[in-house]
Design a protein around this motif. Sequence first.
Motif, short mmCIF file in Angstrom:
data_model
loop_
_atom_site.label_atom_id
_atom_site.label_comp_id
_atom_site.label_asym_id
_atom_site.label_seq_id
_atom_site.Cartn_x
_atom_site.Cartn_y
_atom_site.Cartn_z
N VAL A 102 -44.37 87.07 -57.92
CA VAL A 102 -43.16 87.55 -57.27
C VAL A 102 -43.60 88.35 -56.04
CG1 VAL A 102 -41.14 89.05 -57.53
CG2 VAL A 102 -41.95 87.70 -59.49
N LEU A 103 -42.96 88.11 -54.92
CA LEU A 103 -43.29 88.85 -53.69
C LEU A 103 -42.57 90.18 -53.66
CD1 LEU A 103 -43.13 86.33 -50.72
CD2 LEU A 103 -45.11 87.56 -51.55
N ILE A 104 -43.30 91.23 -53.30
CA ILE A 104 -42.71 92.56 -53.10
C ILE A 104 -42.72 92.83 -51.60
CG2 ILE A 104 -43.03 95.04 -53.46
CD1 ILE A 104 -44.42 94.28 -56.14
N MET A 105 -41.58 93.19 -51.05
CA MET A 105 -41.55 93.48 -49.61
C MET A 105 -40.45 94.48 -49.28
SD MET A 105 -39.75 90.18 -47.80
CE MET A 105 -40.97 89.04 -48.38
N GLY A 106 -40.59 95.10 -48.13
CA GLY A 106 -39.56 96.01 -47.65
C GLY A 106 -38.46 95.22 -46.95
N GLU A 107 -37.30 95.82 -46.87
CA GLU A 107 -36.17 95.14 -46.23
C GLU A 107 -36.47 94.88 -44.75
OE1 GLU A 107 -31.32 94.96 -46.27
OE2 GLU A 107 -32.30 96.76 -47.03
N ASP A 108 -37.34 95.69 -44.14
CA ASP A 108 -37.73 95.44 -42.75
C ASP A 108 -38.43 94.08 -42.62
OD1 ASP A 108 -39.78 96.63 -44.33
OD2 ASP A 108 -40.89 97.25 -42.56
N ASN A 109 -39.23 93.70 -43.63
CA ASN A 109 -39.87 92.38 -43.61
C ASN A 109 -38.89 91.26 -43.91
OD1 ASN A 109 -42.63 92.88 -42.93
ND2 ASN A 109 -42.88 93.82 -44.93
N LEU A 110 -37.91 91.55 -44.75
CA LEU A 110 -36.90 90.54 -45.08
C LEU A 110 -36.07 90.19 -43.84
CD1 LEU A 110 -35.79 88.84 -47.45
CD2 LEU A 110 -34.14 90.66 -47.87
N MET A 129 -38.81 90.65 -54.59
CA MET A 129 -38.29 91.98 -54.97
C MET A 129 -38.35 92.82 -53.70
SD MET A 129 -37.92 91.81 -58.38
CE MET A 129 -37.96 93.47 -58.96
N VAL A 130 -37.20 93.29 -53.25
CA VAL A 130 -37.12 93.96 -51.95
C VAL A 130 -36.75 95.43 -52.13
CG1 VAL A 130 -36.00 93.93 -49.69
CG2 VAL A 130 -36.46 91.77 -50.88
N TYR A 136 -32.60 99.28 -41.69
CA TYR A 136 -32.74 97.81 -41.71
C TYR A 136 -31.69 97.22 -42.63
CZ TYR A 136 -37.21 98.40 -39.38
OH TYR A 136 -38.18 98.72 -38.48
N ASP A 137 -31.16 96.09 -42.22
CA ASP A 137 -30.20 95.37 -43.04
C ASP A 137 -30.49 93.89 -42.88
OD1 ASP A 137 -28.12 94.19 -44.38
OD2 ASP A 137 -26.54 95.29 -43.35
N ALA A 138 -30.94 93.25 -43.96
CA ALA A 138 -31.31 91.83 -43.90
C ALA A 138 -30.10 90.92 -43.95
CB ALA A 138 -32.28 91.50 -45.02
N GLY A 139 -28.91 91.51 -43.98
CA GLY A 139 -27.68 90.73 -43.89
C GLY A 139 -27.56 89.69 -44.99
N MET A 149 -32.60 92.96 -54.64
CA MET A 149 -32.68 94.26 -53.97
C MET A 149 -32.90 95.31 -55.06
SD MET A 149 -32.36 93.40 -50.79
CE MET A 149 -32.37 95.06 -50.10
N THR A 150 -33.84 96.22 -54.84
CA THR A 150 -34.16 97.23 -55.85
C THR A 150 -33.71 98.61 -55.38
OG1 THR A 150 -36.34 97.75 -54.94
CG2 THR A 150 -36.22 95.90 -56.51
N ASP A 151 -33.74 99.55 -56.32
CA ASP A 151 -33.40 100.95 -56.03
C ASP A 151 -34.66 101.80 -55.89
OD1 ASP A 151 -30.60 100.61 -56.06
OD2 ASP A 151 -30.60 100.66 -58.26
#
Length: 191
Positions: A102-110, A129-130, A136-139, A149-151
């Motif tokens: 599973v890929l983990i990334m920040g919403e900036d990368n998304l 998993m973001v 940032y908003d990946a829309g 999207m995680t908390d």
Amino acid sequence: MKLTGLFFGSFNPIHVGHLIIANYMANYTMLDEVWFVVSPQNPFKEKKSLGNMYDRLEMVNLAIAGSEKLKASDIEFSLPQPSYTIDTLIHLHEKYPNREFVLIMGEDNLVGFTKWKNADIILRDYKLMVYPRPGYDAGVLRQHPAVTMTDTPVMELSSTFIRKAIQAKQSIQFFTPEKVIEFIDKKGMYS
């Protein structure tokens, strides 16, 4: 089937923000473990700005020593550079057929994900998993079935900030683990 989160990064150097994200993903989501995949060269970053990849791997190992659910990976060191996530995923899938990655990334990368090599195949074959990143908003990508999207707690701390602090001879205590600071000092890194 073990669920392994892949947290790609330069980790130049690793800091508490990275550790909080990885710890959250390993302990508060369905993931069994998280691998810090140290990238020798990110296609979106200049190579000359990166510290030695073995030093960066060692700093990750020092930072996560004693953690059962966090591991360091040098898998990309032996792959062609620059490293593309899809190539690493295919390689890992072949090497570890009994794991689901599973890929983990920040919403900036998304936000810029559609520019990645074979982004459509990654979204088809893997889960993401973001963690949130302020501003940032990946829309529409946030709603994609492959995206969760995680908390994850948000922390505004960057490796760039730490490198600049070292150059300015300012304290980086508590921004990165003490063992990492000792390693940076011993090697004379970033000064």
